[in-house]
Enzyme design. Structure first.
Site, PDB file in Angstrom:
ATOM      1  N   ARG A 222       0.828  -1.209   0.000  1.00 22.36           N
ATOM      2  CA  ARG A 222       0.000   0.000   0.000  1.00 22.36           C
ATOM      3  C   ARG A 222       0.861   1.258   0.000  1.00 22.36           C
ATOM      4  O   ARG A 222       0.509   2.270  -0.621  1.00 22.36           O
ATOM      5  CB  ARG A 222      -0.910  -0.026   1.231  1.00 22.36           C
ATOM      6  CG  ARG A 222      -1.906   1.124   1.301  1.00 22.36           C
ATOM      7  CD  ARG A 222      -2.975   0.814   2.338  1.00 22.36           C
ATOM      8  NE  ARG A 222      -3.938   1.899   2.457  1.00 22.36           N
ATOM      9  CZ  ARG A 222      -3.994   2.749   3.477  1.00 22.36           C
ATOM     10  NH1 ARG A 222      -3.133   2.628   4.481  1.00 22.36           N
ATOM     11  NH2 ARG A 222      -4.895   3.695   3.521  1.00 22.36           N
TER      12      ARG A 222
ATOM     13  N   HIS B  18      -6.325  -5.807  -2.154  1.00 23.60           N
ATOM     14  CA  HIS B  18      -7.105  -5.892  -0.922  1.00 23.60           C
ATOM     15  C   HIS B  18      -7.435  -7.337  -0.545  1.00 23.60           C
ATOM     16  O   HIS B  18      -8.220  -7.579   0.365  1.00 23.60           O
ATOM     17  CB  HIS B  18      -8.391  -5.071  -1.037  1.00 23.60           C
ATOM     18  CG  HIS B  18      -8.167  -3.610  -0.876  1.00 23.60           C
ATOM     19  ND1 HIS B  18      -9.185  -2.672  -0.889  1.00 23.60           N
ATOM     20  CD2 HIS B  18      -7.020  -2.893  -0.706  1.00 23.60           C
ATOM     21  CE1 HIS B  18      -8.675  -1.453  -0.729  1.00 23.60           C
ATOM     22  NE2 HIS B  18      -7.370  -1.569  -0.618  1.00 23.60           N
TER      23      HIS B  18
ATOM     24  N   ASN C 153      -3.393   9.301   4.362  1.00 26.03           N
ATOM     25  CA  ASN C 153      -2.189   8.695   4.937  1.00 26.03           C
ATOM     26  C   ASN C 153      -2.135   8.740   6.461  1.00 26.03           C
ATOM     27  O   ASN C 153      -1.610   7.818   7.099  1.00 26.03           O
ATOM     28  CB  ASN C 153      -0.940   9.388   4.389  1.00 26.03           C
ATOM     29  CG  ASN C 153      -0.769   9.180   2.894  1.00 26.03           C
ATOM     30  OD1 ASN C 153      -1.241   8.193   2.344  1.00 26.03           O
ATOM     31  ND2 ASN C 153      -0.088  10.116   2.240  1.00 26.03           N
TER      32      ASN C 153
ATOM     33  N   HIS D 287       0.474   4.413  -2.529  1.00 26.31           N
ATOM     34  CA  HIS D 287       0.257   5.793  -2.083  1.00 26.31           C
ATOM     35  C   HIS D 287       1.404   6.712  -2.521  1.00 26.31           C
ATOM     36  O   HIS D 287       1.207   7.921  -2.635  1.00 26.31           O
ATOM     37  CB  HIS D 287       0.092   5.838  -0.565  1.00 26.31           C
ATOM     38  CG  HIS D 287      -1.288   5.476  -0.121  1.00 26.31           C
ATOM     39  ND1 HIS D 287      -2.044   6.247   0.733  1.00 26.31           N
ATOM     40  CD2 HIS D 287      -2.072   4.402  -0.427  1.00 26.31           C
ATOM     41  CE1 HIS D 287      -3.226   5.677   0.935  1.00 26.31           C
ATOM     42  NE2 HIS D 287      -3.254   4.551   0.245  1.00 26.31           N
TER      43      HIS D 287
END
Length: 320
Positions: A62, A193, A94, A66
């Site tokens: 992740r 996910h 975040n 990001h």
């Protein structure tokens, strides 16, 4: 005239080479000579981190996502705030959410010991994401390398570019399209996910307010996520109820069964244009794996800094 033509051709060749390099500097063997043990160093540290905490694999994956979605894959997400510098760590997507920074610090220290001043934090993120997937039973692929680290960051871009868990399908498609990623890339990358956890505050409305959810599934989530905002906000639930620490296609099986934890998850299978892709991935794990690899490589190509741009940070948290 002959010599002039030869000179012209030589100059054109040099220009073409330079232009070509500006668009093709990322390559799997970028550190083959300058840091030959890089991949084994990163792999060993990722393995230790995930052995200590299974969730860390999802967190490192992740973290790469990001980073890449905010002005490209440039390591900007790793920069700490200072009195004179505002980074991305405290942006809404975040803050109290993105994690794994300490693991990246450990990896960077090990790499610096072997190859000081050579390997970027941006590339360490890319390799760590791949190694995390592999450690959790997912596919392997060659990571393209040669990125350099940003000397800037953008909290505003982090707030606007990273799709929130409340996103609907059209918002998701737009967010990914802005990064040059297709609808298929979006669905495949969402398959990340299949590992990891989410905080109660990100799925409370889904389990209490939404109709397109399996009732047994929502009821299993409610005891650990009270309906009152502010209560249990940071309590965690697995994104994939079936195999939360194994990288597989169960995420898509869950969506077909209306067991997506986040609103943005279930949006991929809710009577819209992506239903057929989700259905295919739920029945054909090989198709998902191949498309995930393609999408990860494509995401890693988002606006990298190369050549003389940016820098190679000694400490991923601060500028040199």
């Amino acid at each position: 005239m002959a010599s002039f033509s030869g000179l012209a051709l030589t100059l054109l060749s040099v220009v073409a080479l330079l232009l070509g390099n500006s668009h093709a500097q990322l390559t799997p063997n970028f550190y083959e000579d300058s840091c030959p043990d890089l991949l084994s160093i990163v792999q060993a540290q990722v393995e230790i981190a995930i052995k200590n905490e299974k969730r860390m694999g999802a967190s490192l994956l992740r973290l790469f996502f990001h980073d890449c979605f905010v002005n490209g894959c440039d390591g900007s997400v790793l920069l700490d705030d200072t009195p004179a510098f505002v980074g991305e760590k405290n942006a809404a997507p975040n803050a109290n959410s993105v994690r794994g920074f300490e693991v990246i610090d450990v990896i960077k220290a090990a790499v610096e010991e072997a190859c000081p001043g050579v390997v970027s934090c941006a590339d360490i993120l890319a390799i760590s994401a791949r190694d995390s997937v592999v450690q959790l039973g997912g596919p392997d692929w060659q990571v393209k390398l040669g990125r350099r680290d940003a000397r800037t960051a953008s909290q505003a871009a982090a707030n606007s570019s990273i799709p929130p868990p409340t996103s609907n399908l059209s918002e998701l498609i737009s967010s990914y399209a802005a990064q040059g990623l297709s609808v298929q890339d979006m669905v495949a990358l969402s398959g990340a996910h299949t590992i990891g956890k989410a905080r109660c505050t990100t799925f409370r409305n889904r389990i209490y307010e939404e109709a397109n959810i399996d009732s047994f599934f929502s009821n299993t989530r409610k005891p650990n996520c009270p309906g009152t905002p502010g209560q249990g906000d940071d309590n965690l639930a697995p994104l994939d109820i079936q195999t939360p620490t194994r990288f597989d296609n169960s995420y898509f099986v869950n969506l077909v069964a209306r067991k997506g934890l986040l609103h943005s998850d279930q949006a991929l299978f809710n009577g819209g244009s992506t239903d057929t892709i989700v259905q295919n991935y739920s029945q054909n794990p090989d198709a998902f794996i191949q498309d995930f690899i393609t999408a990860m490589i494509k995401m890693g190509d988002i606006k990298p800094l190369t050549g003389c741009s940016g820098e190679i940070r000694t400490n991923c948290r601060r500028l040199n």
